[in-house]
Design a protein around this motif. Structure first.
Motif, PDB file in Angstrom:
ATOM      1  N   LEU A  69     -26.835 -14.516  12.417  1.00  0.00           N
ATOM      2  CA  LEU A  69     -27.069 -15.673  11.549  1.00  0.00           C
ATOM      3  C   LEU A  69     -26.169 -15.613  10.320  1.00  0.00           C
ATOM      4  O   LEU A  69     -25.585 -16.635   9.913  1.00  0.00           O
ATOM      5  N   ALA A  70     -26.065 -14.439   9.707  1.00  0.00           N
ATOM      6  CA  ALA A  70     -25.146 -14.311   8.569  1.00  0.00           C
ATOM      7  C   ALA A  70     -23.727 -14.679   8.994  1.00  0.00           C
ATOM      8  O   ALA A  70     -23.022 -15.415   8.279  1.00  0.00           O
ATOM      9  N   ALA A  71     -23.316 -14.204  10.154  1.00  0.00           N
ATOM     10  CA  ALA A  71     -21.956 -14.475  10.636  1.00  0.00           C
ATOM     11  C   ALA A  71     -21.728 -15.961  10.888  1.00  0.00           C
ATOM     12  O   ALA A  71     -20.619 -16.473  10.674  1.00  0.00           O
ATOM     13  N   CYS A  72     -22.765 -16.669  11.320  1.00  0.00           N
ATOM     14  CA  CYS A  72     -22.629 -18.108  11.566  1.00  0.00           C
ATOM     15  C   CYS A  72     -22.342 -18.880  10.281  1.00  0.00           C
ATOM     16  O   CYS A  72     -21.847 -20.018  10.330  1.00  0.00           O
ATOM     17  N   HIS A  73     -22.670 -18.297   9.141  1.00  0.00           N
ATOM     18  CA  HIS A  73     -22.408 -18.938   7.855  1.00  0.00           C
ATOM     19  C   HIS A  73     -21.107 -18.459   7.220  1.00  0.00           C
ATOM     20  O   HIS A  73     -20.808 -18.848   6.084  1.00  0.00           O
ATOM     21  N   MET A  74     -20.350 -17.649   7.927  1.00  0.00           N
ATOM     22  CA  MET A  74     -19.114 -17.105   7.380  1.00  0.00           C
ATOM     23  C   MET A  74     -17.910 -17.770   8.019  1.00  0.00           C
ATOM     24  O   MET A  74     -18.024 -18.428   9.049  1.00  0.00           O
ATOM     25  N   LYS A  75     -16.763 -17.590   7.380  1.00  0.00           N
ATOM     26  CA  LYS A  75     -15.557 -18.264   7.864  1.00  0.00           C
ATOM     27  C   LYS A  75     -14.433 -17.251   8.062  1.00  0.00           C
ATOM     28  O   LYS A  75     -14.584 -16.067   7.755  1.00  0.00           O
ATOM     29  N   ALA A  76     -13.318 -17.737   8.565  1.00  0.00           N
ATOM     30  CA  ALA A  76     -12.160 -16.883   8.800  1.00  0.00           C
ATOM     31  C   ALA A  76     -11.730 -16.208   7.512  1.00  0.00           C
ATOM     32  O   ALA A  76     -11.749 -16.822   6.435  1.00  0.00           O
ATOM     33  N   GLU A  78     -13.317 -13.638   6.280  1.00  0.00           N
ATOM     34  CA  GLU A  78     -14.480 -12.907   5.790  1.00  0.00           C
ATOM     35  C   GLU A  78     -14.909 -11.897   6.849  1.00  0.00           C
ATOM     36  O   GLU A  78     -14.646 -12.064   8.041  1.00  0.00           O
ATOM     37  N   THR A  79     -15.590 -10.840   6.416  1.00  0.00           N
ATOM     38  CA  THR A  79     -15.950  -9.733   7.301  1.00  0.00           C
ATOM     39  C   THR A  79     -17.422  -9.407   7.165  1.00  0.00           C
ATOM     40  O   THR A  79     -17.948  -9.355   6.053  1.00  0.00           O
ATOM     41  N   ILE A  80     -18.077  -9.176   8.289  1.00  0.00           N
ATOM     42  CA  ILE A  80     -19.422  -8.626   8.286  1.00  0.00           C
ATOM     43  C   ILE A  80     -19.342  -7.172   8.735  1.00  0.00           C
ATOM     44  O   ILE A  80     -18.807  -6.867   9.803  1.00  0.00           O
ATOM     45  N   ILE A  81     -19.836  -6.282   7.894  1.00  0.00           N
ATOM     46  CA  ILE A  81     -19.854  -4.849   8.193  1.00  0.00           C
ATOM     47  C   ILE A  81     -21.157  -4.531   8.896  1.00  0.00           C
ATOM     48  O   ILE A  81     -22.248  -4.824   8.383  1.00  0.00           O
ATOM     49  N   VAL A  95     -20.075 -11.896  17.310  1.00  0.00           N
ATOM     50  CA  VAL A  95     -19.452 -12.348  16.061  1.00  0.00           C
ATOM     51  C   VAL A  95     -18.040 -12.839  16.334  1.00  0.00           C
ATOM     52  O   VAL A  95     -17.628 -13.906  15.842  1.00  0.00           O
ATOM     53  N   GLN A  96     -17.296 -12.100  17.121  1.00  0.00           N
ATOM     54  CA  GLN A  96     -15.928 -12.507  17.427  1.00  0.00           C
ATOM     55  C   GLN A  96     -15.878 -13.821  18.188  1.00  0.00           C
ATOM     56  O   GLN A  96     -14.933 -14.606  18.041  1.00  0.00           O
ATOM     57  N   SER A  97     -16.906 -14.090  18.997  1.00  0.00           N
ATOM     58  CA  SER A  97     -16.940 -15.338  19.767  1.00  0.00           C
ATOM     59  C   SER A  97     -17.069 -16.564  18.873  1.00  0.00           C
ATOM     60  O   SER A  97     -16.786 -17.689  19.310  1.00  0.00           O
ATOM     61  N   PRO A 101     -15.425 -15.224  11.274  1.00  0.00           N
ATOM     62  CA  PRO A 101     -15.400 -13.949  10.558  1.00  0.00           C
ATOM     63  C   PRO A 101     -15.015 -12.782  11.459  1.00  0.00           C
ATOM     64  O   PRO A 101     -15.147 -12.845  12.685  1.00  0.00           O
ATOM     65  N   ASP A 102     -14.559 -11.716  10.805  1.00  0.00           N
ATOM     66  CA  ASP A 102     -14.302 -10.462  11.495  1.00  0.00           C
ATOM     67  C   ASP A 102     -15.566  -9.615  11.492  1.00  0.00           C
ATOM     68  O   ASP A 102     -16.442  -9.778  10.632  1.00  0.00           O
ATOM     69  N   ALA A 103     -15.673  -8.692  12.428  1.00  0.00           N
ATOM     70  CA  ALA A 103     -16.780  -7.741  12.481  1.00  0.00           C
ATOM     71  C   ALA A 103     -16.212  -6.339  12.390  1.00  0.00           C
ATOM     72  O   ALA A 103     -15.320  -5.968  13.152  1.00  0.00           O
TER      73      ALA A 103
END
Length: 262
Positions: A69-76, A78-81, A95-97, A101-103
């Protein structure tokens, strides 16, 4: 968007990020409750509207139901650790799909996370941090201090299983952290087994966001509840989410339910 303009607008609508998340996460195993999903969706959307820096951190990923869900609110850009002690390849792939954002997968105990060189560029740059790792008091305390290093201006730390009777030590760790780090941090909202902590300097912003728009957004997500604020900001001043009561969106002071204290 200027904050003055933002506060005069209606809340973010239930649209692309949440709809996309629901389509992708329906078959993911996890314990992410509907009310928490709706709260996250609102807070993440408002952060986007305020142009808060976009990185995220999740300590304790499991199957990735909340991280997605956090990743769905992020854009190119940006990174989720994703920090866990077990591989999180499935979550990285999801996340990559998204095509945004990057993971970054960091498979170590959270006690070692700050010593990993690949995460150093994200110190002070994460707008969203979710703590859902080892549920001992020591681990929760460690993870709160780790979150402190990553937290961006106007960022939010969300702690899982707050007030879950199975894990009273997690609730104790949150309050001990707030006491030990006062006056730097405050809890602005709790409910659906989550606590939301912000910097004291950002408390008024988030307090206003919860006061003005949260109830309407939760309804729009299909989650019915009542939001309480039973005390003023000098005495925690934290909002809480509970079952629907007297068909009201908000209930304020015990002696005057119509008054939401400041």
């Amino acid at each position: 968007m200027a904050l003055g303009t933002f506060f005069r607008t209606t809340p973010p609508q239930v649209e692309a990020p949440l709809a996309r998340y629901r389509s992708l996460a329906s078959d993911i195993e996890g314990f992410f409750q509907d009310g928490a999903i709706a709260c996250w969706d609102y807070l993440l959307a408002t952060q986007t509207a305020m142009a808060v820096p976009g990185h995220a951190l999740e300590i304790g990923v499991y199957r990735g139901k909340s991280a997605l869900l956090a990743a769905c609110h992020m854009k190119a850009g940006e990174t989720i650790i994703l920090n866990d002690i077990s591989p999180v390849d499935d979550t990285v792939a999801k996340v990559q799909s998204l095509g945004g954002p990057d993971a970054l997968s960091v498979i170590v105990k959270s006690t070692s996370l700050l010593h990993q060189p690949q995460v150093a560029p994200f110190f002070g740059a994460a707008r969203w941090i979710h703590i859902d790792g080892d549920h001992t008091a020591a681990a929760a305390t460690n993870d709160l201090h780790v979150a402190e290093r990553f937290l961006a201006e106007r960022g939010v730390i969300c702690v899982d299983d707050f007030f879950n009777p199975r894990y009273p030590q997690v609730t104790a760790a949150v309050y001990h952290f707030l006491r030990d780090r006062q006056p730097l941090y405050r809890m602005v909202l709790c409910g659906e087994r989550k606590a939301y902590i912000v910097r004291a300097a950002d408390f008024d912003i988030y307090e206003s966001l919860v006061r003005k728009f949260l109830a309407a957004h939760l309804r729009g997500c299909g989650f019915v509840c009542t939001i309480h604020k039973s005390t003023d900001s000098a005495d925690y001043g934290c909002y809480s989410i509970g079952p629907r009561e007297n068909d009201r969106d908000y209930i304020g002071l015990d002696q005057d339910h119509d008054r939401l204290p400041v």
